[in-house]
Write an enzyme that holds these catalytic residues in place. Structure first.
Site, PDB file in Angstrom:
ATOM      1  N   ARG A   1       0.821  -1.221   0.000  1.00  0.00           N
ATOM      2  CA  ARG A   1       0.000   0.000   0.000  1.00  0.00           C
ATOM      3  C   ARG A   1       0.858   1.277   0.000  1.00  0.00           C
ATOM      4  NH1 ARG A   1      -5.308   1.200   1.425  1.00  0.00           N
ATOM      5  NH2 ARG A   1      -5.471   3.211   2.436  1.00  0.00           N
TER       6      ARG A   1
ATOM      7  N   ILE B   1      -7.719   7.719  -1.325  1.00  0.00           N
ATOM      8  CA  ILE B   1      -7.529   6.266  -1.367  1.00  0.00           C
ATOM      9  C   ILE B   1      -8.355   5.735  -0.199  1.00  0.00           C
ATOM     10  CG2 ILE B   1      -5.320   6.429  -0.080  1.00  0.00           C
ATOM     11  CD1 ILE B   1      -4.487   3.777  -1.471  1.00  0.00           C
ATOM     12  N   SER B   2      -9.157   4.715  -0.469  1.00  0.00           N
ATOM     13  CA  SER B   2     -10.019   4.177   0.586  1.00  0.00           C
ATOM     14  C   SER B   2      -9.173   3.549   1.701  1.00  0.00           C
ATOM     15  CB  SER B   2     -10.967   3.128   0.004  1.00  0.00           C
ATOM     16  OG  SER B   2     -11.754   3.714  -1.008  1.00  0.00           O
ATOM     17  N   ALA B   3      -9.787   3.389   2.859  1.00  0.00           N
ATOM     18  CA  ALA B   3      -9.086   2.828   4.019  1.00  0.00           C
ATOM     19  C   ALA B   3      -8.778   1.342   3.794  1.00  0.00           C
ATOM     20  CB  ALA B   3      -9.953   2.986   5.264  1.00  0.00           C
TER      21      ALA B   3
END
Ligand SMILES: C[S@@+](CC[C@H](N)C(=O)[O-])C[C@H]1O[C@@H](n2cnc3c(N)ncnc32)[C@H](O)[C@@H]1O
Length: 247
Positions: free
Chosen positions: A58, A82-84
């Site tokens: 990530r 950016i999503s969790a």
């Protein structure tokens, strides 16, 4: 109790400090530790999802200065995020049976390219993954991100591609898809996306404006569709490029 506190911290609007406390109490700030933490809290359940999230670091997808392994969405510019990690993990879990080797997947609102890269590892070089994102600069940076990742060979062999387009129209050229993920919240489920879902396929899409639900849309072999709510979520809107840039 700790699990409940963790889940609350993920979904509540005031999640930042509480999730940080729990996250910081983990073993390390590295990608592997993040995956192990998600496994510990049963957000990652399958070994395949763990393997893929370990392989795609990530840290390669989060802008410099942000904390890549912190369980929170992070700004990526252009009024996008950016999503969790827990949302990425949940969506991979929900879609994993539809991301088997050789299958076809569409990632609408592909943003940083993180989840698109994870999909590519799941379906492998004999599958096909398409990311669609309407901000050209995000498409360019996502391709650079993926080139540094374990999914790079799939960009080269053509089994993974990212395109500049309005994701509300899907990507009809490569339809039908076994799996469709939508990374931004739509006011309603776009008809084009239902049409592009293969019989037997599954779509995961956040739907709503202020209040949103993550919906799981299954298309049966006879073409009929069933829809259920998985959980309450908060995503940026699936909208026009102009509306997004106006904020
Ligand atoms: C919450 S971000 C998620 C991005 C990606 N899943 C990630 O984690 O990096 C939602 C993305 O959807 C994109 N988006 C919003 N509306 C769109 C549309 N109509 N067509 C294509 N992309 C769209 C935004 O630009 C943004 O990059």
């Amino acid at each position: 109790m700790e699990v409940l506190r963790y889940i609350f911290s993920c979904f509540s609007s005031s999640s930042k400090s509480s999730s940080h406390q729990l996250w910081s109490s983990g073993a390390s700030d590295k990608n592997k530790a993040m995956v192990e933490q998600l496994q510990r809290y049963k957000i990652i359940k399958s070994s395949k999802v763990a393997e893929v999230m370990e392989a795609i670091d990530r840290g390669l997808f989060v802008p410099p200065g942000a904390s890549p392994y912190f369980d929170s969405p992070m700004p990526i510019g252009y009024n996008a995020t950016i999503s969790a990690p827990h949302m990425h993990a949940s969506c991979l879990e929900l879609l994993q049976e539809h991301l088997q080797p050789g299958m076809r997947a569409l990632d609408v609102g592909s943003g940083t390219g993180y989840l698109t890269a994870c999909f590519a590892l799941m379906v492998g070089p004999h599958g096909r993954v398409v990311g669609v994102e309407h901000i050209p600069q995000l498409v360019a940076s996502s391709i650079e991100n993926i080139k540094k990742s374990a999914a790079a060979p799939q960009l080269n062999d053509g089994s993974l591609s990212i395109h500049i387009a309005d994701g509300r129209e899907g990507w009809p050229e490569l339809a039908p898809y076994d799996a469709i993920h939508v990374g931004a919240a739509a006011p309603h489920i776009p008809k084009a996306l239902i049409e592009q879902l293969k019989p037997g396929g599954r779509m995961v899409i956040p739907v709503g404006t202020t209040m949103q639900d993550l919906k799981v849309v299954d298309k049966k072999q006879d073409g009929s569709v069933s829809i259920r709510d998985e959980t309450a979520v908060r995503y940026v809107p699936l909208t026009s490029k102009d509306a997004q840039l106006r904020g």
